[in-house]
Design a protein around this motif. Structure first.
Motif, PDB file in Angstrom:
ATOM      1  N   UNK A 224       0.840  -1.205   0.000  1.00 16.89           N
ATOM      2  CA  UNK A 224       0.000   0.000   0.000  1.00 16.89           C
ATOM      3  C   UNK A 224       0.874   1.254   0.000  1.00 16.89           C
ATOM      4  N   UNK A 225       1.923   1.244   0.776  1.00 14.96           N
ATOM      5  CA  UNK A 225       2.835   2.377   0.800  1.00 14.96           C
ATOM      6  C   UNK A 225       3.499   2.554  -0.566  1.00 14.96           C
ATOM      7  N   UNK A 226       3.935   1.465  -1.164  1.00 17.74           N
ATOM      8  CA  UNK A 226       4.550   1.534  -2.493  1.00 17.74           C
ATOM      9  C   UNK A 226       3.566   2.070  -3.514  1.00 17.74           C
ATOM     10  N   UNK A 227       2.323   1.610  -3.447  1.00 21.80           N
ATOM     11  CA  UNK A 227       1.284   2.025  -4.399  1.00 21.80           C
ATOM     12  C   UNK A 227       1.075   3.529  -4.337  1.00 21.80           C
ATOM     13  N   UNK A 228       0.983   4.097  -3.126  1.00 20.87           N
ATOM     14  CA  UNK A 228       0.760   5.536  -3.000  1.00 20.87           C
ATOM     15  C   UNK A 228       1.995   6.325  -3.425  1.00 20.87           C
ATOM     16  N   UNK A 229       3.168   5.835  -3.090  1.00 27.49           N
ATOM     17  CA  UNK A 229       4.382   6.538  -3.506  1.00 27.49           C
ATOM     18  C   UNK A 229       4.515   6.560  -5.030  1.00 27.49           C
ATOM     19  N   UNK A 230       4.026   5.514  -5.678  1.00 29.27           N
ATOM     20  CA  UNK A 230       4.114   5.423  -7.139  1.00 29.27           C
ATOM     21  C   UNK A 230       3.019   6.217  -7.842  1.00 29.27           C
ATOM     22  N   UNK A 231       2.049   6.750  -7.085  1.00 31.42           N
ATOM     23  CA  UNK A 231       0.926   7.449  -7.703  1.00 31.42           C
ATOM     24  C   UNK A 231       0.089   6.536  -8.564  1.00 31.42           C
ATOM     25  N   UNK A 232      -0.039   5.285  -8.130  1.00 29.71           N
ATOM     26  CA  UNK A 232      -0.734   4.264  -8.922  1.00 29.71           C
ATOM     27  C   UNK A 232      -2.218   4.601  -9.021  1.00 29.71           C
ATOM     28  N   UNK A 233      -2.846   4.439 -10.184  1.00 33.51           N
ATOM     29  CA  UNK A 233      -4.230   4.894 -10.359  1.00 33.51           C
ATOM     30  C   UNK A 233      -5.291   4.047  -9.684  1.00 33.51           C
ATOM     31  N   UNK A 266       1.442   8.211   6.123  1.00 33.26           N
ATOM     32  CA  UNK A 266       0.150   8.381   6.779  1.00 33.26           C
ATOM     33  C   UNK A 266      -0.910   7.411   6.262  1.00 33.26           C
ATOM     34  N   UNK A 267      -0.674   6.765   5.124  1.00 34.46           N
ATOM     35  CA  UNK A 267      -1.659   5.796   4.628  1.00 34.46           C
ATOM     36  C   UNK A 267      -1.561   4.477   5.384  1.00 34.46           C
ATOM     37  N   UNK A 268      -0.544   4.337   6.233  1.00 30.89           N
ATOM     38  CA  UNK A 268      -0.365   3.131   7.039  1.00 30.89           C
ATOM     39  C   UNK A 268      -0.721   3.454   8.481  1.00 30.89           C
ATOM     40  N   UNK A 269      -1.523   2.602   9.114  1.00 30.05           N
ATOM     41  CA  UNK A 269      -1.915   2.844  10.495  1.00 30.05           C
ATOM     42  C   UNK A 269      -0.682   2.830  11.398  1.00 30.05           C
ATOM     43  N   UNK A 270      -0.737   3.630  12.461  1.00 34.36           N
ATOM     44  CA  UNK A 270       0.401   3.709  13.379  1.00 34.36           C
ATOM     45  C   UNK A 270       0.701   2.354  14.024  1.00 34.36           C
ATOM     46  N   UNK A 271      -0.329   1.545  14.216  1.00 33.73           N
ATOM     47  CA  UNK A 271      -0.132   0.233  14.826  1.00 33.73           C
ATOM     48  C   UNK A 271       0.692  -0.694  13.945  1.00 33.73           C
ATOM     49  N   UNK A 272       0.633  -0.478  12.643  1.00 34.83           N
ATOM     50  CA  UNK A 272       1.344  -1.337  11.689  1.00 34.83           C
ATOM     51  C   UNK A 272       2.780  -0.885  11.430  1.00 34.83           C
ATOM     52  N   UNK A 273       3.084   0.381  11.684  1.00 29.99           N
ATOM     53  CA  UNK A 273       4.345   0.946  11.197  1.00 29.99           C
ATOM     54  C   UNK A 273       5.583   0.295  11.813  1.00 29.99           C
ATOM     55  N   UNK A 274       5.519  -0.053  13.083  1.00 29.48           N
ATOM     56  CA  UNK A 274       6.716  -0.579  13.748  1.00 29.48           C
ATOM     57  C   UNK A 274       7.215  -1.862  13.115  1.00 29.48           C
ATOM     58  N   UNK A 275       6.294  -2.644  12.516  1.00 28.99           N
ATOM     59  CA  UNK A 275       6.704  -3.919  11.923  1.00 28.99           C
ATOM     60  C   UNK A 275       7.080  -3.809  10.450  1.00 28.99           C
ATOM     61  N   UNK A 276       6.853  -2.639   9.839  1.00 24.17           N
ATOM     62  CA  UNK A 276       7.158  -2.499   8.414  1.00 24.17           C
ATOM     63  C   UNK A 276       8.618  -2.812   8.094  1.00 24.17           C
ATOM     64  N   UNK A 277       9.600  -2.296   8.854  1.00 26.99           N
ATOM     65  CA  UNK A 277      10.997  -2.599   8.502  1.00 26.99           C
ATOM     66  C   UNK A 277      11.304  -4.094   8.537  1.00 26.99           C
TER      67      UNK A 277
END
Length: 509
Positions: A224-233, A266-277
């Motif tokens: 989801x983060x990649x999709x928004x960064x890419x401006x995917x339609x 910001x498109x990712x919930x704060x609860x999810x962010x810590x595990x992203x790396x």
């Protein structure tokens, strides 16, 4: 879960019968309830709720489920039981995975879960979790071929999948929560843990690992983060594909940067962010180790795999895209029977106009016919736009994003004509030139068909289109001769131009 009487009267906008059916999934990070409309080849979600209870937090260091996490999970499960009763759910399946099976107090927790839910809990071992993840890919894709990876909070499951179904699965202690704790939150240490574990993986032959199917909430958040960064339609996660080299570089950035400084975080919930790396480390290492060409995101996994296993073999063999399109036709079209007639009519038409089709193009055309009239209740000026939005974002399985764009454009053209100024340029970019051209051809053909039939069954298959050198002629039998008119002739001319012919309408006496 409920008595045999119906708590809620049948609704015309829903399919009833074998449902609702629910799956409660007790994972290492989240506890989730998903209620499906019914058992079907491509089941529609009626209700979906998750609680990030973090059951797997602390297991790597203490070996036990934390009291705070179990309390959060049990509170959520009490709510889920009430919701299942309220929704008149006919069957409930309760699954537990890595946290419940690995913790020393897991058995006591499961006993409490059974008391709270009133259901038997099935604890999946690693091989079973991999198996159901693979079945979930079979449920959500059409003829998948590659390697499935399901990343939870406590474990990673890997399993190959092909024409014969799932291979033998493997499980690794590389879930996001577990990896975060085992590494002490240190990225270099986490990378080494993953590399050491994956060195023991049994990868299939190179030809069988072209595609990596990614399952799990942390990986969906990454995508989801990649999709928004890419401006995917399209903001549709299922079947979102990323070239492996790009995914590896993206994962490297996510794992080495402060996640809160990433663009569009910001498109990712704060609860999810810590595990992203940590999810990014696992994906990067998996893609490197298996030498995949691309990663494809999946919205289907263990839960859908369990439901898929329960289906009769004949239903499992159905095409999920066509079944979803057929359901929408039954719920939204003026006449589902007419949609089926369009399939037969265009089957006869394509060879006449010289359009050869691959197996994939044929199934996409059939789906477009089924979806061609789902927007008819909108104002005529907006039927094309509404249909495009519905199709672009529908919960379809068994179709990639290029196919979505083709379907959306075809039905848009059918309603709005062949002027595509209102189409998003980015949406058009999703489909290759061949599909874009076929969308215009089929859209033009469906416009001819709509004037012959008024989008109702009984007339279309009585007509005949023939090609003679440079002419494409629509013949109307005597009983339909009164359907001839200026608008029909204009549409026939427009359609014929697209295939390099002169269009004519020939009413017979």
């Amino acid at each position: 879960m409920a008595d045999s009487s119906e708590k809620h009267p049948p609704a015309r906008g829903r399919f009833n019968g074998s449902g609702p059916v629910a799956v409660i999934d007790i994972g290492s990070n989240s506890v989730r309830l998903v209620v499906y409309e019914r058992e079907a080849r491509s089941p529609t979600i009626l209700f979906n709720e998750k609680v990030l209870a973090g059951l797997g937090r602390g297991i790597a260091t203490t070996g036990e489920l934390a009291e705070e996490s179990t309390a959060s999970a049990l509170a959520a499960l009490s709510r889920f039981r009430f919701l299942c009763s309220h929704l008149d759910v006919k069957a409930v399946y309760v699954l537990a995975t890595a946290a419940a099976r690995d913790a020393s107090n897991g058995a006591a927790f499961v006993a409490e879960v059974e008391r709270v839910t009133g259901q038997t809990v099935r604890i999946l071992n690693g091989a079973e979790e991999a198996y159901y993840s693979a079945l979930g890919i079979m449920a959500g894709f059409w003829k998948p071929h590659g390697v499935v990876g399901d990343l939870g909070g406590g474990s990673l499951e890997l399993v190959s999948i092909g024409a014969r179904g799932p291979g033998e699965g493997e499980t690794f202690p590389l879930g996001g929560l577990r990896l975060q704790e085992a590494s002490g939150g240190r990225i270099p240490r986490a990378q080494k843990i993953v590399d050491d574990a994956l060195a023991k993986a049994n990868w299939p032959a190179r030809a069988a690992r072209h595609t990596f199917y990614a399952v799990g909430g942390t990986w969906r958040s990454l995508a989801r983060l990649h999709l928004f960064q890419a401006g995917y339609p399209l903001h549709v996660m299922h079947n979102y594909a990323i070239p492996a080299e790009e995914a590896i570089e993206f994962c490297r950035v996510v794992s080495t940067r402060d996640v809160n400084t990433l663009d569009f975080i910001d498109v990712i919930s704060r609860q999810r962010r810590a595990l992203l790396p940590f999810g990014a480390i696992v994906m990067e290492r998996v893609l490197r180790a298996m030498k995949a060409d691309r990663v494809v995101m999946s919205a289907t996994g263990v839960r859908e795999g369990l439901l898929y296993e329960h289906l009769p073999p004949a239903i499992r063999r159905q095409d999920p895209l066509l079944e979803s399109a057929r359901e929408l036709a039954h719920l939204r079209a003026r006449s589902p029977q007419y949609a089926e007639e369009l399939i037969t009519w265009t089957d006869q038409l394509m060879p006449v106009i010289g359009v050869d089709e691959t197996e994939e193009e044929l199934r996409l055309r059939h789906a477009a016919c089924l979806l061609s009239d789902i927007g008819w209740r909108a104002h005529p000026d907006y039927r094309g736009e509404q249909s495009l939005n519905i199709i672009s974002n529908a919960a379809f399985a068994g179709i990639d994003h290029a196919g979505r764009a083709y379907l959306a454009m075809t039905v848009f053209f059918r309603h709005q004509g062949l002027i595509d100024d209102a189409l998003s340029p980015r949406l058009r970019e999703l489909a290759p030139t061949r599909l874009k051209e076929r969308a215009r051809i089929l859209g033009a053909a469906l416009r001819v068909a709509s004037l012959i039939s008024a989008s109702m069954p009984g007339t279309l298959l009585k007509t005949l289109i023939q090609r003679d050198e440079d002419s494409l002629t629509l013949t109307l039998p005597g009983e339909l001769a009164m359907l001839d008119g200026e608008r029909l002739r204009k549409r026939m001319v427009q359609f014929a131009k697209l295939v390099g012919a002169k269009g004519e309408v020939l009413p017979l006496p």
